[in-house]
Structure formats: structure tokens, C-alpha cells
Design a protein around this motif. Structure first.
Motif, PDB file in Angstrom:
ATOM      1  N   GLU A 107     -81.269  26.566 -47.435  1.00  0.00           N
ATOM      2  CA  GLU A 107     -81.963  27.532 -46.580  1.00  0.00           C
ATOM      3  C   GLU A 107     -82.602  28.583 -47.477  1.00  0.00           C
ATOM      4  O   GLU A 107     -81.993  29.005 -48.463  1.00  0.00           O
ATOM      5  N   ASN A 108     -83.794  29.012 -47.132  1.00  0.00           N
ATOM      6  CA  ASN A 108     -84.516  30.056 -47.865  1.00  0.00           C
ATOM      7  C   ASN A 108     -84.616  29.749 -49.364  1.00  0.00           C
ATOM      8  O   ASN A 108     -84.390  30.615 -50.202  1.00  0.00           O
ATOM      9  N   GLU A 109     -84.908  28.500 -49.685  1.00  0.00           N
ATOM     10  CA  GLU A 109     -85.067  28.022 -51.060  1.00  0.00           C
ATOM     11  C   GLU A 109     -83.809  28.184 -51.902  1.00  0.00           C
ATOM     12  O   GLU A 109     -83.874  28.318 -53.125  1.00  0.00           O
ATOM     13  N   LYS A 110     -82.632  28.172 -51.274  1.00  0.00           N
ATOM     14  CA  LYS A 110     -81.365  28.264 -51.995  1.00  0.00           C
ATOM     15  C   LYS A 110     -80.429  27.162 -51.512  1.00  0.00           C
ATOM     16  O   LYS A 110     -80.285  26.946 -50.314  1.00  0.00           O
ATOM     17  N   LEU A 111     -79.798  26.479 -52.459  1.00  0.00           N
ATOM     18  CA  LEU A 111     -78.787  25.479 -52.126  1.00  0.00           C
ATOM     19  C   LEU A 111     -77.426  26.135 -52.280  1.00  0.00           C
ATOM     20  O   LEU A 111     -77.087  26.633 -53.355  1.00  0.00           O
ATOM     21  N   SER A 112     -76.667  26.171 -51.197  1.00  0.00           N
ATOM     22  CA  SER A 112     -75.381  26.860 -51.197  1.00  0.00           C
ATOM     23  C   SER A 112     -74.239  25.875 -50.985  1.00  0.00           C
ATOM     24  O   SER A 112     -74.380  24.874 -50.295  1.00  0.00           O
ATOM     25  N   TYR A 113     -73.107  26.213 -51.580  1.00  0.00           N
ATOM     26  CA  TYR A 113     -71.851  25.494 -51.392  1.00  0.00           C
ATOM     27  C   TYR A 113     -70.945  26.407 -50.582  1.00  0.00           C
ATOM     28  O   TYR A 113     -70.678  27.542 -50.986  1.00  0.00           O
ATOM     29  N   ILE A 114     -70.484  25.919 -49.441  1.00  0.00           N
ATOM     30  CA  ILE A 114     -69.628  26.718 -48.556  1.00  0.00           C
ATOM     31  C   ILE A 114     -68.319  25.970 -48.376  1.00  0.00           C
ATOM     32  O   ILE A 114     -68.310  24.814 -47.967  1.00  0.00           O
ATOM     33  N   GLU A 115     -67.230  26.643 -48.675  1.00  0.00           N
ATOM     34  CA  GLU A 115     -65.900  26.040 -48.521  1.00  0.00           C
ATOM     35  C   GLU A 115     -65.170  26.767 -47.402  1.00  0.00           C
ATOM     36  O   GLU A 115     -65.101  27.995 -47.386  1.00  0.00           O
ATOM     37  N   LYS A 116     -64.636  25.988 -46.462  1.00  0.00           N
ATOM     38  CA  LYS A 116     -63.914  26.561 -45.328  1.00  0.00           C
ATOM     39  C   LYS A 116     -62.552  25.891 -45.191  1.00  0.00           C
ATOM     40  O   LYS A 116     -62.418  24.700 -45.432  1.00  0.00           O
ATOM     41  N   THR A 117     -61.582  26.669 -44.769  1.00  0.00           N
ATOM     42  CA  THR A 117     -60.286  26.152 -44.383  1.00  0.00           C
ATOM     43  C   THR A 117     -60.143  26.458 -42.905  1.00  0.00           C
ATOM     44  O   THR A 117     -60.005  27.609 -42.520  1.00  0.00           O
ATOM     45  N   ILE A 164     -73.958  30.210 -54.306  1.00  0.00           N
ATOM     46  CA  ILE A 164     -75.332  29.726 -54.420  1.00  0.00           C
ATOM     47  C   ILE A 164     -75.417  28.923 -55.712  1.00  0.00           C
ATOM     48  O   ILE A 164     -75.271  29.466 -56.806  1.00  0.00           O
ATOM     49  N   LEU A 165     -75.624  27.610 -55.579  1.00  0.00           N
ATOM     50  CA  LEU A 165     -75.662  26.720 -56.735  1.00  0.00           C
ATOM     51  C   LEU A 165     -77.048  26.628 -57.357  1.00  0.00           C
ATOM     52  O   LEU A 165     -77.178  26.542 -58.574  1.00  0.00           O
ATOM     53  N   CYS A 166     -78.088  26.617 -56.532  1.00  0.00           N
ATOM     54  CA  CYS A 166     -79.452  26.440 -57.028  1.00  0.00           C
ATOM     55  C   CYS A 166     -80.398  27.391 -56.303  1.00  0.00           C
ATOM     56  O   CYS A 166     -80.243  27.639 -55.113  1.00  0.00           O
ATOM     57  N   THR A 167     -81.391  27.882 -57.021  1.00  0.00           N
ATOM     58  CA  THR A 167     -82.430  28.721 -56.428  1.00  0.00           C
ATOM     59  C   THR A 167     -83.783  28.050 -56.636  1.00  0.00           C
ATOM     60  O   THR A 167     -83.899  27.115 -57.426  1.00  0.00           O
ATOM     61  N   ASN A 168     -84.792  28.539 -55.924  1.00  0.00           N
ATOM     62  CA  ASN A 168     -86.142  27.962 -55.965  1.00  0.00           C
ATOM     63  C   ASN A 168     -86.125  26.477 -55.603  1.00  0.00           C
ATOM     64  O   ASN A 168     -86.772  25.660 -56.246  1.00  0.00           O
ATOM     65  N   VAL A 169     -85.364  26.133 -54.580  1.00  0.00           N
ATOM     66  CA  VAL A 169     -85.234  24.746 -54.129  1.00  0.00           C
ATOM     67  C   VAL A 169     -86.287  24.477 -53.062  1.00  0.00           C
ATOM     68  O   VAL A 169     -86.404  25.225 -52.094  1.00  0.00           O
ATOM     69  N   THR A 170     -87.047  23.421 -53.264  1.00  0.00           N
ATOM     70  CA  THR A 170     -88.010  22.974 -52.266  1.00  0.00           C
ATOM     71  C   THR A 170     -87.711  21.525 -51.928  1.00  0.00           C
ATOM     72  O   THR A 170     -87.190  20.768 -52.758  1.00  0.00           O
ATOM     73  N   ILE A 171     -88.024  21.150 -50.702  1.00  0.00           N
ATOM     74  CA  ILE A 171     -87.743  19.794 -50.249  1.00  0.00           C
ATOM     75  C   ILE A 171     -88.972  19.204 -49.572  1.00  0.00           C
ATOM     76  O   ILE A 171     -89.787  19.922 -49.018  1.00  0.00           O
ATOM     77  N   ASN A 172     -89.086  17.914 -49.645  1.00  0.00           N
ATOM     78  CA  ASN A 172     -90.116  17.173 -48.924  1.00  0.00           C
ATOM     79  C   ASN A 172     -89.408  16.356 -47.852  1.00  0.00           C
ATOM     80  O   ASN A 172     -88.862  15.312 -48.132  1.00  0.00           O
ATOM     81  N   GLY A 173     -89.363  16.868 -46.659  1.00  0.00           N
ATOM     82  CA  GLY A 173     -88.632  16.175 -45.588  1.00  0.00           C
ATOM     83  C   GLY A 173     -87.200  16.647 -45.544  1.00  0.00           C
ATOM     84  O   GLY A 173     -86.912  17.797 -45.248  1.00  0.00           O
ATOM     85  N   ASN A 174     -86.275  15.738 -45.897  1.00  0.00           N
ATOM     86  CA  ASN A 174     -84.850  16.042 -45.847  1.00  0.00           C
ATOM     87  C   ASN A 174     -84.225  15.874 -47.220  1.00  0.00           C
ATOM     88  O   ASN A 174     -84.543  14.937 -47.954  1.00  0.00           O
ATOM     89  N   ALA A 175     -83.319  16.764 -47.557  1.00  0.00           N
ATOM     90  CA  ALA A 175     -82.673  16.729 -48.863  1.00  0.00           C
ATOM     91  C   ALA A 175     -81.533  15.720 -48.912  1.00  0.00           C
ATOM     92  O   ALA A 175     -81.288  15.112 -49.943  1.00  0.00           O
ATOM     93  N   PHE A 176     -80.826  15.538 -47.785  1.00  0.00           N
ATOM     94  CA  PHE A 176     -79.668  14.653 -47.754  1.00  0.00           C
ATOM     95  C   PHE A 176     -79.893  13.547 -46.736  1.00  0.00           C
ATOM     96  O   PHE A 176     -80.316  13.805 -45.611  1.00  0.00           O
ATOM     97  N   LYS A 177     -79.570  12.306 -47.125  1.00  0.00           N
ATOM     98  CA  LYS A 177     -79.604  11.172 -46.200  1.00  0.00           C
ATOM     99  C   LYS A 177     -78.296  10.413 -46.355  1.00  0.00           C
ATOM    100  O   LYS A 177     -77.835  10.187 -47.468  1.00  0.00           O
ATOM    101  N   TYR A 178     -77.701  10.032 -45.235  1.00  0.00           N
ATOM    102  CA  TYR A 178     -76.403   9.351 -45.249  1.00  0.00           C
ATOM    103  C   TYR A 178     -76.452   8.166 -44.300  1.00  0.00           C
ATOM    104  O   TYR A 178     -76.813   8.306 -43.143  1.00  0.00           O
ATOM    105  N   ASP A 179     -76.092   6.981 -44.817  1.00  0.00           N
ATOM    106  CA  ASP A 179     -76.131   5.782 -43.984  1.00  0.00           C
ATOM    107  C   ASP A 179     -74.752   5.172 -43.745  1.00  0.00           C
ATOM    108  O   ASP A 179     -74.636   4.033 -43.321  1.00  0.00           O
ATOM    109  N   GLY A 180     -73.691   5.897 -44.013  1.00  0.00           N
ATOM    110  CA  GLY A 180     -72.344   5.407 -43.783  1.00  0.00           C
ATOM    111  C   GLY A 180     -71.637   4.983 -45.055  1.00  0.00           C
ATOM    112  O   GLY A 180     -70.412   5.037 -45.137  1.00  0.00           O
TER     113      GLY A 180
END
Length: 152
Positions: A97-107, A116-132
Motif C-alpha cells: 500500500e502507498n508504494e510500501k511493502l509491509s510485514y505485519i505479524e499478529k497473534t 516496512i520491508l521495501c519502499t518505492n514499490v510499484t506493481i503491474n496488476g497484482n503482486a501475489f498470485k496463489y494457486d494452491g
């Protein structure tokens, strides 16, 4: 008549001009050097940021405690928000979100880490794809493309 040896005004002016020329040359050479090191560090920062993302991401994909992987958003197979759920009740989320890749850990519902792991992140479409069975990761950091496939 006795000759007196010493520094005359003329020799003093010549010494000062020579010293100014030498200092100017050293300053310009060091300026070029530091300018080049700044450019090199800017080029390496995108690789360093992606490496820090990989450290967290591979730990999650290779975990023995991994229970489920899901894409959160408009599609169930691709998006910009990925969530790992573990058997002990923890969840790790990767969100862009907002050109930042974040890692969020919840219990449970309690937030324990937000990095915040990465800044100035841009994507073309979707960054993550999962097929099982595999997760495809594809995004740009500082206009440099990074793409990997992870098997879960």
C-alpha cells in the motif's frame, strides 16, 4: 653585504596560490568519488530491500507450522495482500500500500510487529498470485523488477 635568506612577499604569494590549486584538485577528486558512491548505494538499496523481504517470506513459506495461505482482497487467487496463518494462531501478512511493502505479524487479533520491508514499490496488476501449491511474487522496487516462485 650580507644576504638575508627568508620568505619574501612574492614567494609567500606563490606558496599560497600553489596550496589553493592543490586543495581545489583534491576537493574535486573527492567530490567525484563521493558522488559515485552515492549512486552505487542507491542502486544496491533495491536489492537489499528485496533480500530483507525474501528473508521473512522464505521463513514463512518453509515453516512446518504453516496452516493456510490466502489472498485477501477482491480475488481469491491474486492480489496485493497475502496472509499466512500458522497452527499456533499467529498470522503473518504481506501487504503493498502507498508504494510500501509491509510485514505485519499478529497473534490472534493483537498486532505484534509492523515492519516496512521495501519502499518505492510499484506493481503491474497484482503482486501475489496463489494457486494452491505455489505463490508467484512479482513487483518492482525503484523501477527494478523482482519475480520469484515459492512452493508451499
Amino acid at each position: 653585504m650580507k644576504q638575508e635568506r627568508g620568505i619574501t612577499i612574492t614567494s609567500l604569494v606563490i606558496y599560497i596560490i600553489g596550496l589553493i590549486v592543490v586543495i581545489g584538485m583534491v576537493g574535486s577528486f573527492s567530490g567525484y568519488f563521493f558522488k559515485n558512491t552515492d549512486e552505487i548505494s542507491a542502486q544496491n538499496s533495491s536489492k537489499e530491500e528485496y533480500t530483507s523481504f525474501l528473508a521473512f517470506f522464505t521463513k514463512d513459506t518453509n515453516s512446518e507450522e504453516l496452516n493456510s495461505v490466502e489472498i485477501i482482497g477482491t480475488s481469491t487467487t491474486s492480489g496485493n495482500h497475502l496472509k499466512f496463518t500458522f497452527l499456533n494462531g499467529e498470522s503473518h501478512e504481506y501487504t503493498i500500500e502507498n508504494e510500501k511493502l509491509s510485514y505485519i505479524e499478529k497473534t490472534g487479533d493483537t498486532l505484534t510487529k509492523n515492519i516496512i520491508l521495501c519502499t518505492n514499490v510499484t506493481i503491474n496488476g497484482n503482486a501475489f498470485k496463489y494457486d494452491g501449491t505455489k505463490i508467484l511474487v512479482n513487483f518492482n522496487i525503484n523501477e527494478q523488477e523482482f519475480s520469484n516462485t515459492f512452493y508451499v
